[in-house]
Design an enzyme around this catalytic site. Structure first.
Site, mmCIF file in Angstrom:
data_model
loop_
_atom_site.group_PDB
_atom_site.id
_atom_site.type_symbol
_atom_site.label_atom_id
_atom_site.label_comp_id
_atom_site.label_asym_id
_atom_site.label_seq_id
_atom_site.Cartn_x
_atom_site.Cartn_y
_atom_site.Cartn_z
ATOM 1 N N GLY A 135 -8.021 6.629 10.195
ATOM 2 C CA GLY A 135 -7.199 7.135 11.583
ATOM 3 C C GLY A 135 -8.023 8.146 11.715
ATOM 4 O O GLY A 135 -7.653 7.978 13.408
ATOM 5 N N GLU A 140 -10.828 6.424 13.212
ATOM 6 C CA GLU A 140 -11.181 5.129 14.751
ATOM 7 C C GLU A 140 -10.360 5.899 15.828
ATOM 8 O O GLU A 140 -10.928 5.216 17.211
ATOM 9 C CB GLU A 140 -10.185 4.193 14.141
ATOM 10 C CG GLU A 140 -10.650 2.929 12.374
ATOM 11 C CD GLU A 140 -9.197 2.683 11.883
ATOM 12 O OE1 GLU A 140 -8.366 1.950 12.402
ATOM 13 O OE2 GLU A 140 -9.518 2.786 10.889
ATOM 14 N N GLU A 160 -7.544 -2.080 4.767
ATOM 15 C CA GLU A 160 -7.128 -2.821 3.713
ATOM 16 C C GLU A 160 -6.440 -3.723 2.961
ATOM 17 O O GLU A 160 -6.669 -4.521 1.967
ATOM 18 C CB GLU A 160 -6.753 -1.411 3.255
ATOM 19 C CG GLU A 160 -7.513 0.493 3.043
ATOM 20 C CD GLU A 160 -7.236 1.196 2.603
ATOM 21 O OE1 GLU A 160 -7.566 2.298 2.130
ATOM 22 O OE2 GLU A 160 -5.973 1.473 3.165
ATOM 23 N N ARG A 219 -4.887 16.167 15.606
ATOM 24 C CA ARG A 219 -4.272 16.064 16.784
ATOM 25 C C ARG A 219 -3.398 17.272 17.541
ATOM 26 O O ARG A 219 -3.659 18.335 17.826
ATOM 27 C CB ARG A 219 -3.243 15.323 17.019
ATOM 28 C CG ARG A 219 -3.507 13.731 17.341
ATOM 29 C CD ARG A 219 -2.954 12.734 16.880
ATOM 30 N NE ARG A 219 -1.890 12.213 15.408
ATOM 31 C CZ ARG A 219 -0.866 11.327 15.455
ATOM 32 N NH1 ARG A 219 -1.048 10.225 15.749
ATOM 33 N NH2 ARG A 219 -1.047 11.562 13.910
ATOM 34 N N ARG A 221 -5.946 18.668 0.901
ATOM 35 C CA ARG A 221 -6.299 18.891 -0.029
ATOM 36 C C ARG A 221 -8.441 19.588 0.168
ATOM 37 O O ARG A 221 -8.885 19.492 0.961
ATOM 38 C CB ARG A 221 -7.151 17.659 -0.475
ATOM 39 C CG ARG A 221 -6.174 16.727 -0.839
ATOM 40 C CD ARG A 221 -6.090 15.729 -1.533
ATOM 41 N NE ARG A 221 -6.176 14.180 -0.891
ATOM 42 C CZ ARG A 221 -6.472 13.182 -0.879
ATOM 43 N NH1 ARG A 221 -7.018 12.490 -1.714
ATOM 44 N NH2 ARG A 221 -5.376 12.103 -0.584
ATOM 45 N N ASN A 272 1.011 -1.409 0.605
ATOM 46 C CA ASN A 272 -0.186 0.075 0.492
ATOM 47 C C ASN A 272 0.736 1.235 0.098
ATOM 48 O O ASN A 272 0.985 1.938 0.729
ATOM 49 C CB ASN A 272 -0.877 -0.013 1.140
ATOM 50 C CG ASN A 272 -1.967 0.623 1.219
ATOM 51 O OD1 ASN A 272 -1.613 1.910 0.518
ATOM 52 N ND2 ASN A 272 -2.870 0.591 2.175
ATOM 53 N N GLY A 312 -6.774 11.649 4.096
ATOM 54 C CA GLY A 312 -7.593 11.792 2.706
ATOM 55 C C GLY A 312 -8.716 11.562 4.178
ATOM 56 O O GLY A 312 -9.086 10.550 4.115
ATOM 57 N N HIS A 359 -10.506 5.532 -1.653
ATOM 58 C CA HIS A 359 -10.595 4.529 -0.306
ATOM 59 C C HIS A 359 -11.807 2.996 -0.778
ATOM 60 O O HIS A 359 -12.405 2.624 0.279
ATOM 61 C CB HIS A 359 -11.377 5.802 0.622
ATOM 62 C CG HIS A 359 -10.472 6.416 0.918
ATOM 63 N ND1 HIS A 359 -10.888 7.833 1.343
ATOM 64 C CD2 HIS A 359 -9.404 6.845 0.940
ATOM 65 C CE1 HIS A 359 -10.562 8.549 1.480
ATOM 66 N NE2 HIS A 359 -8.411 8.085 1.216
ATOM 67 N N HIS A 405 -15.254 7.114 6.686
ATOM 68 C CA HIS A 405 -13.133 7.459 5.945
ATOM 69 C C HIS A 405 -12.794 7.841 5.751
ATOM 70 O O HIS A 405 -12.491 8.665 4.895
ATOM 71 C CB HIS A 405 -12.979 6.162 4.966
ATOM 72 C CG HIS A 405 -11.443 6.041 4.701
ATOM 73 N ND1 HIS A 405 -11.123 4.020 4.376
ATOM 74 C CD2 HIS A 405 -10.403 7.014 4.612
ATOM 75 C CE1 HIS A 405 -9.371 5.034 5.255
ATOM 76 N NE2 HIS A 405 -8.973 5.741 4.903
ATOM 77 N N ARG A 422 -2.051 -1.675 -4.310
ATOM 78 C CA ARG A 422 -3.156 -0.868 -4.034
ATOM 79 C C ARG A 422 -2.894 0.341 -5.761
ATOM 80 O O ARG A 422 -2.085 0.638 -4.889
ATOM 81 C CB ARG A 422 -3.768 -0.098 -2.434
ATOM 82 C CG ARG A 422 -4.491 0.993 -3.015
ATOM 83 C CD ARG A 422 -4.227 2.147 -1.922
ATOM 84 N NE ARG A 422 -5.563 2.926 -1.288
ATOM 85 C CZ ARG A 422 -5.339 3.973 -1.243
ATOM 86 N NH1 ARG A 422 -4.560 4.002 -0.170
ATOM 87 N NH2 ARG A 422 -6.311 4.437 -1.044
#
Length: 391
Positions: free
Chosen positions: A325, A328, A377, A282, A238, A8, A209, A179, A205, A90
């Protein structure tokens, strides 16, 4: 029994897993971060809880691939590189040319390179790794698993844009999404948790990204990303949705080329551009800067807009799924998104949310389940590769 390596690759990191198939046992789980930057970090988990970690400056794509493959042998995970029976890669953009896993030959690789026009940040890097691995393992079959394949069933009413229809057909202009490998995986996992396949789902997701998708009966009916991965939510760097008239506007005012404007939208916008602080959630959540707070509010706002729109489009929802990320690991984002969706009767259990354990985070009174399902993934990819090998 076979050993399948899943790759990936991104512009700044390389993730990989070596699976023992068909048992799906993970023999090695590695990541090389900060590619082409000072302080590149190599980390590999293997064996019975063993971890190899080192730091090396400016690891490039060629060097990272060599570290990945030689590391499998040097750490005693395999004895010889020829034990790797197949490699799965991927690939973000497959357009309408690839709607399933593809065995890589010269023609397929050429297509992946050409489709870099749709995914300029991703496809060129992924093609480069395929070429590097071909040089190191010339006799090993490689496969491409496409993020865009999951979105092939999106109906035309959602997939195309309001441009002259003959141009849509001539240039195959449509919403390709990204994704898709993970949206497909968490859709399957949510169906298992619910106990039926006819579920109406909104999958989120959320990471550097980020994308939202709507699924019904296991198939995607809409997604936030578009012709390129820049569309949709405000992301790490983005911009997400914007008025296309901004391209000629900035070209005139800044004296920039179209490519330079697009580079700004892809690499210097989003959370980073709005906050002026960081692209990392964060950092923004720990900051007292007003622009950092604005960036956070925009991220939640755009996520809610898409999720709410998809709930309406589906005519209701059986489950909201958080993954990626941020999805979760960021309880604040989950809390804020769910609070704004309470108008649909969706209610988050605060205590379960704080525990951050995978599973159902909703209250008993919630009109829909709220699932936290970690992205996997690589597992989804290796299953696809294994099925292709067996055919």
């Amino acid at each position: 029994m076979s050993k399948v390596l899943i790759v990936n690759a991104g512009s700044s990191s390389l993730k990989f897993k070596l699976f023992d198939m068909p048992k799906e046992d993970v023999l090695a789980d590695g990541e090389i971060e900060r590619l082409n930057m000072p302080g590149s970090i190599v980390k590999v988990k293997y064996g019975d809880g063993q971890v190899y970690k080192t730091v090396e400056d400016n690891i490039d794509y060629e060097r990272s691939a060599a570290i990945m493959l030689n590391g499998l042998k040097d750490l005693g995970i395999i004895d010889h590189l020829h034990e790797v029976s197949a490699v799965g890669n991927r690939v973000v953009a497959g357009s309408t040319h690839f709607d399933k896993v593809a065995k890589i030959d010269d023609e397929a690789l050429n297509w992946i390179v050409q489709l870099g026009e749709i995914a300029p940040i991703h496809n060129p890097v992924e093609a480069e790794y395929i070429k590097i691995i071909q040089r190191i393992l010339p006799d090993t079959d490689q496969y491409a698993i496409f993020d865009s394949a999951f979105f092939k069933d999106v109906p035309e009413v959602n997939a195309i844009y309001g441009i002259p229809y003959e141009l849509t057909q001539k240039y195959t202009i449509r919403r390709y999404g990204e994704h898709g490998i993970n949206h497909g995986y968490i859709t399957q996992q949510a169906q298992k948790l619910l106990g039926y396949d006819s579920a109406k789902l909104v999958t989120l997701h959320l990471g550097s990204g980020a994308s939202v998708a709507a699924e019904k009966d296991g198939k995607c009916v809409d997604t936030s990303m578009g012709f390129t991965p820049m569309n949709g939510l405000v992301m790490g760097t983005r911009s997400g949705d914007l008025d296309p008239a901004l391209v000629p506007f900035f070209m005139k005012r800044m004296g920039a080329s179209a490519d330079e404007v697009m580079d700004m939208f892809n690499h210097r916008s989003g959370l980073l551009g709005v906050s002026g602080v960081s692209s990392d959630m964060r950092d923004l959540e720990s900051s007292d800067d007003d622009r950092a707070k604005l960036a956070l509010e925009m991220f939640v706002n755009r996520t809610v807009k898409y999720a709410a729109g998809y709930i309406t489009e589906l005519g209701g929802v059986d489950a909201i799924v958080f993954s990626g990320g941020i999805g979760e690991h960021d309880q604040w984002v989950r809390d804020q998104v769910c609070k704004k969706l309470e108008i649909f009767g969706i209610k988050l259990d605060d205590q379960l949310n704080k525990k951050q354990q995978p599973g159902d985070l909703s209250t008993k009174e919630s009109s829909a389940r709220i699932f936290l399902i970690p992205a996997n993934e690589e597992l989804a990819m290796v299953r696809d590769v294994d099925q292709s090998i067996q055919k």
